[in-house]
Design a protein around this motif. Sequence first.
Motif, PDB file in Angstrom:
ATOM      1  N   MET A   1       0.844  -1.176   0.000  1.00 32.10           N
ATOM      2  CA  MET A   1       0.000   0.000   0.000  1.00 32.10           C
ATOM      3  C   MET A   1       0.891   1.242   0.000  1.00 32.10           C
ATOM      4  N   THR A   2       0.445   2.294  -0.617  1.00 33.07           N
ATOM      5  CA  THR A   2       1.241   3.511  -0.718  1.00 33.07           C
ATOM      6  C   THR A   2       0.867   4.499   0.386  1.00 33.07           C
ATOM      7  N   ASP A   3       1.770   5.410   0.690  1.00 37.47           N
ATOM      8  CA  ASP A   3       1.512   6.432   1.691  1.00 37.47           C
ATOM      9  C   ASP A   3       0.625   7.552   1.145  1.00 37.47           C
ATOM     10  N   GLN A   4       0.510   7.647  -0.173  1.00 35.11           N
ATOM     11  CA  GLN A   4      -0.282   8.699  -0.787  1.00 35.11           C
ATOM     12  C   GLN A   4      -1.748   8.293  -0.855  1.00 35.11           C
ATOM     13  N   SER A   5      -2.626   9.269  -0.625  1.00 30.17           N
ATOM     14  CA  SER A   5      -4.048   9.010  -0.749  1.00 30.17           C
ATOM     15  C   SER A   5      -4.396   8.813  -2.223  1.00 30.17           C
ATOM     16  N   ALA A   6      -5.545   8.214  -2.452  1.00 34.32           N
ATOM     17  CA  ALA A   6      -6.009   8.014  -3.828  1.00 34.32           C
ATOM     18  C   ALA A   6      -6.164   9.361  -4.530  1.00 34.32           C
ATOM     19  N   GLU A   7      -6.658  10.366  -3.797  1.00 36.24           N
ATOM     20  CA  GLU A   7      -6.820  11.689  -4.408  1.00 36.24           C
ATOM     21  C   GLU A   7      -5.473  12.280  -4.791  1.00 36.24           C
ATOM     22  N   GLU A   8      -4.463  12.110  -3.933  1.00 42.96           N
ATOM     23  CA  GLU A   8      -3.138  12.648  -4.247  1.00 42.96           C
ATOM     24  C   GLU A   8      -2.531  11.916  -5.450  1.00 42.96           C
ATOM     25  N   GLN A   9      -2.716  10.615  -5.535  1.00 39.56           N
ATOM     26  CA  GLN A   9      -2.228   9.870  -6.698  1.00 39.56           C
ATOM     27  C   GLN A   9      -2.910  10.359  -7.974  1.00 39.56           C
ATOM     28  N   LEU A  10      -4.229  10.583  -7.895  1.00 41.24           N
ATOM     29  CA  LEU A  10      -4.968  11.096  -9.047  1.00 41.24           C
ATOM     30  C   LEU A  10      -4.440  12.468  -9.435  1.00 41.24           C
ATOM     31  N   ARG A  11      -4.177  13.306  -8.446  1.00 40.45           N
ATOM     32  CA  ARG A  11      -3.657  14.650  -8.697  1.00 40.45           C
ATOM     33  C   ARG A  11      -2.287  14.578  -9.383  1.00 40.45           C
ATOM     34  N   ILE A  12      -1.426  13.693  -8.916  1.00 40.04           N
ATOM     35  CA  ILE A  12      -0.084  13.553  -9.500  1.00 40.04           C
ATOM     36  C   ILE A  12      -0.180  13.140 -10.970  1.00 40.04           C
ATOM     37  N   HIS A  13      -1.012  12.152 -11.254  1.00 44.04           N
ATOM     38  CA  HIS A  13      -1.160  11.675 -12.637  1.00 44.04           C
ATOM     39  C   HIS A  13      -1.813  12.732 -13.523  1.00 44.04           C
TER      40      HIS A  13
END
Length: 78
Positions: free
Chosen positions: A1-13
């Motif tokens: 599991m990653t330390d980043q939230s799903a929203e943060e991952q979406l934001r990065i992409h």
Amino acid sequence: MTDQSAEEQLRIHTRAALEASALSQAEIARQLGLSTKHLSMMLTGKSPLSLTWAEGILGLCGHSLVIGTRPDSEEPQR
């Protein structure tokens, strides 16, 4: 599991797709009917980035939003 939230991952992409496209934030905002300030706030985490907005931004950048699920482990659930 990653330390980043799903929203943060979406934001990065989403930011990466925008940076790789030939479009500016101002052009994306105009086409989506957003202010450039609101778009910037969504991309920096100062405002929530919904799946609907992310899909619109990604679509204009030539990307598709794909959502999937997978089990956390290889063991079958009982």
